[in-house]
Write a protein that holds these residues in place. Structure first.
Motif, PDB file in Angstrom:
ATOM      1  N   GLY A  96       0.799  -1.215   0.000  1.00 44.91           N
ATOM      2  CA  GLY A  96       0.000   0.000   0.000  1.00 44.91           C
ATOM      3  C   GLY A  96       0.834   1.268   0.000  1.00 44.91           C
ATOM      4  N   ASP A  97       2.119   1.164   0.404  1.00 49.04           N
ATOM      5  CA  ASP A  97       2.999   2.336   0.363  1.00 49.04           C
ATOM      6  C   ASP A  97       3.219   2.757  -1.086  1.00 49.04           C
ATOM      7  N   CYS A  98       3.504   4.032  -1.299  1.00 51.23           N
ATOM      8  CA  CYS A  98       3.823   4.556  -2.627  1.00 51.23           C
ATOM      9  C   CYS A  98       5.153   5.290  -2.571  1.00 51.23           C
ATOM     10  N   TYR A  99       5.922   5.130  -3.620  1.00 50.24           N
ATOM     11  CA  TYR A  99       7.225   5.771  -3.724  1.00 50.24           C
ATOM     12  C   TYR A  99       7.330   6.463  -5.070  1.00 50.24           C
ATOM     13  N   GLU A 100       7.971   7.627  -5.077  1.00 47.19           N
ATOM     14  CA  GLU A 100       8.250   8.322  -6.327  1.00 47.19           C
ATOM     15  C   GLU A 100       9.594   7.831  -6.847  1.00 47.19           C
ATOM     16  N   ALA A 101       9.651   7.611  -8.152  1.00 46.88           N
ATOM     17  CA  ALA A 101      10.888   7.190  -8.802  1.00 46.88           C
ATOM     18  C   ALA A 101      10.922   7.838 -10.180  1.00 46.88           C
ATOM     19  N   LEU A 110       5.143   6.778 -10.257  1.00 45.14           N
ATOM     20  CA  LEU A 110       4.739   6.403  -8.910  1.00 45.14           C
ATOM     21  C   LEU A 110       4.756   4.882  -8.812  1.00 45.14           C
ATOM     22  N   LEU A 111       5.434   4.364  -7.807  1.00 46.24           N
ATOM     23  CA  LEU A 111       5.481   2.923  -7.580  1.00 46.24           C
ATOM     24  C   LEU A 111       4.612   2.591  -6.373  1.00 46.24           C
ATOM     25  N   GLN A 112       3.634   1.733  -6.588  1.00 47.00           N
ATOM     26  CA  GLN A 112       2.791   1.306  -5.476  1.00 47.00           C
ATOM     27  C   GLN A 112       3.251  -0.082  -5.040  1.00 47.00           C
ATOM     28  N   VAL A 113       3.480  -0.233  -3.735  1.00 46.97           N
ATOM     29  CA  VAL A 113       3.926  -1.510  -3.192  1.00 46.97           C
ATOM     30  C   VAL A 113       2.730  -2.447  -3.097  1.00 46.97           C
ATOM     31  N   LEU A 122       7.316  -6.316  -4.304  1.00 46.06           N
ATOM     32  CA  LEU A 122       6.598  -6.291  -5.575  1.00 46.06           C
ATOM     33  C   LEU A 122       5.956  -4.919  -5.713  1.00 46.06           C
ATOM     34  N   VAL A 123       6.348  -4.192  -6.799  1.00 49.95           N
ATOM     35  CA  VAL A 123       5.810  -2.850  -7.035  1.00 49.95           C
ATOM     36  C   VAL A 123       5.091  -2.802  -8.377  1.00 49.95           C
ATOM     37  N   ASP A 124       4.168  -1.859  -8.481  1.00 54.57           N
ATOM     38  CA  ASP A 124       3.383  -1.659  -9.703  1.00 54.57           C
ATOM     39  C   ASP A 124       3.573  -0.221 -10.157  1.00 54.57           C
ATOM     40  N   SER A 125       4.033  -0.032 -11.419  1.00 48.64           N
ATOM     41  CA  SER A 125       4.234   1.322 -11.935  1.00 48.64           C
ATOM     42  C   SER A 125       3.127   1.763 -12.891  1.00 48.64           C
ATOM     43  N   ASN A 126       2.062   0.968 -13.006  1.00 52.46           N
ATOM     44  CA  ASN A 126       0.909   1.410 -13.789  1.00 52.46           C
ATOM     45  C   ASN A 126       0.347   2.677 -13.159  1.00 52.46           C
ATOM     46  N   HIS A 127      -0.201   3.568 -13.984  1.00 51.50           N
ATOM     47  CA  HIS A 127      -0.927   4.719 -13.436  1.00 51.50           C
ATOM     48  C   HIS A 127      -2.077   4.143 -12.609  1.00 51.50           C
ATOM     49  N   PRO A 128      -2.364   4.714 -11.443  1.00 52.62           N
ATOM     50  CA  PRO A 128      -3.435   4.169 -10.601  1.00 52.62           C
ATOM     51  C   PRO A 128      -4.796   4.063 -11.300  1.00 52.62           C
ATOM     52  N   GLU A 162       6.949  19.007 -23.248  1.00 56.98           N
ATOM     53  CA  GLU A 162       6.976  19.243 -21.805  1.00 56.98           C
ATOM     54  C   GLU A 162       5.726  18.731 -21.115  1.00 56.98           C
ATOM     55  N   ASP A 163       4.580  18.826 -21.769  1.00 53.29           N
ATOM     56  CA  ASP A 163       3.323  18.427 -21.136  1.00 53.29           C
ATOM     57  C   ASP A 163       3.194  16.918 -20.995  1.00 53.29           C
ATOM     58  N   GLU A 164       4.006  16.158 -21.723  1.00 56.99           N
ATOM     59  CA  GLU A 164       3.890  14.714 -21.692  1.00 56.99           C
ATOM     60  C   GLU A 164       4.039  14.158 -20.272  1.00 56.99           C
ATOM     61  N   ALA A 165       4.882  14.770 -19.457  1.00 51.06           N
ATOM     62  CA  ALA A 165       5.115  14.272 -18.106  1.00 51.06           C
ATOM     63  C   ALA A 165       4.120  14.834 -17.099  1.00 51.06           C
ATOM     64  N   GLN A 166       3.155  15.633 -17.562  1.00 49.35           N
ATOM     65  CA  GLN A 166       2.197  16.244 -16.657  1.00 49.35           C
ATOM     66  C   GLN A 166       0.777  15.957 -17.123  1.00 49.35           C
ATOM     67  N   PRO A 167       0.280  14.740 -16.915  1.00 53.16           N
ATOM     68  CA  PRO A 167      -1.068  14.421 -17.360  1.00 53.16           C
ATOM     69  C   PRO A 167      -2.111  15.200 -16.573  1.00 53.16           C
ATOM     70  N   LEU A 168      -3.319  15.209 -17.113  1.00 53.60           N
ATOM     71  CA  LEU A 168      -4.432  15.895 -16.456  1.00 53.60           C
ATOM     72  C   LEU A 168      -4.557  15.475 -15.002  1.00 53.60           C
ATOM     73  N   ILE A 169      -4.461  14.197 -14.741  1.00 60.01           N
ATOM     74  CA  ILE A 169      -4.551  13.688 -13.373  1.00 60.01           C
ATOM     75  C   ILE A 169      -3.242  12.987 -13.062  1.00 60.01           C
ATOM     76  N   THR A 170      -2.443  13.575 -12.194  1.00 56.65           N
ATOM     77  CA  THR A 170      -1.178  12.962 -11.842  1.00 56.65           C
ATOM     78  C   THR A 170      -1.417  11.854 -10.832  1.00 56.65           C
ATOM     79  N   PRO A 171      -0.593  10.824 -10.853  1.00 52.83           N
ATOM     80  CA  PRO A 171      -0.755   9.765  -9.852  1.00 52.83           C
ATOM     81  C   PRO A 171      -0.695  10.313  -8.424  1.00 52.83           C
ATOM     82  N   GLU A 172       0.151  11.326  -8.216  1.00 48.42           N
ATOM     83  CA  GLU A 172       0.301  11.878  -6.875  1.00 48.42           C
ATOM     84  C   GLU A 172      -0.996  12.499  -6.360  1.00 48.42           C
TER      85      GLU A 172
END
Length: 181
Positions: A96-101, A110-113, A122-128, A162-172
């Motif tokens: 359930g923890d999340c880490y930025e990488a 965002l990596l979700q444990v 085991l981490v998941d890097s899919n967008h939530p 530049e906008d590619e890394a800033q989606p409408l809804i960020t995982p954070e």
């Protein structure tokens, strides 16, 4: 009597101040951050399918738009779940923890444990929101023709991606708890 600006509608080259809320398939509000966005329509800030369905929306009007996973954050990629050596994480790591990488291109991810064992995490890097049908409730709060400087800036941003890394809804913005680096 209506003024000229009351007749402005969303379309390519229009500047818009949009209020929005996003809901998952179960009807749960999924974003916890600011729900207002200013952008130029047609310049890669919104999902193309969302822009297409919002076209013609008049200032002051609202619209509900449903997007399939492939029109929004994509389908879940099973290869985005990887095991990482346990020693690469703090001692108190828990499911359930999340880490930025950063991904291999240096973009934030965002990596979700998902699971923790003695040897691996085991981490998941899919967008939530990957793999989910989303409902967007959008209000066109302000719509006007973009100025020449706004158009030039948007075109430059498109060229540099530049906008590619800033989606409408960020995982954070979807996190309910703290994120670690």
């Amino acid at each position: 009597m209506p003024t000229e600006q009351d007749s402005f509608q969303l379309g390519p080259g229009m500047w818009a101040r949009l209020g929005y809320q996003v809901f998952d398939a179960e009807g749960e509000l999924v974003e916890t951050g600011d729900s207002e966005l200013c952008c130029l329509i047609g310049y890669g800030v919104l999902f193309p399918a969302l822009e297409e369905r919002l076209e013609g929306l008049a200032q002051g009007a609202s619209r509900t738009v449903m997007l399939r996973p492939e029109q929004a954050f994509g389908l879940r990629n099973p290869e985005a779940q990887v095991e990482v050596d346990r020693s690469d994480f703090p001692e108190d790591v828990a499911a359930g923890d999340c880490y930025e990488a950063e991904d291999e291109d240096g973009r934030p991810v965002l990596l979700q444990v998902l699971d923790v064992s003695d040897d691996a995490v085991l981490v998941d890097s899919n967008h939530p929101l990957a793999g989910q049908i989303l409902r967007f409730e959008v209000e066109a709060r302000e719509v006007r023709p973009a100025t020449d400087p706004e158009l030039e800036e948007a075109e430059q941003r498109l060229l540099t991606q530049e906008d590619e890394a800033q989606p409408l809804i960020t995982p954070e913005s979807l996190l309910r708890g703290p994120t670690r680096r």
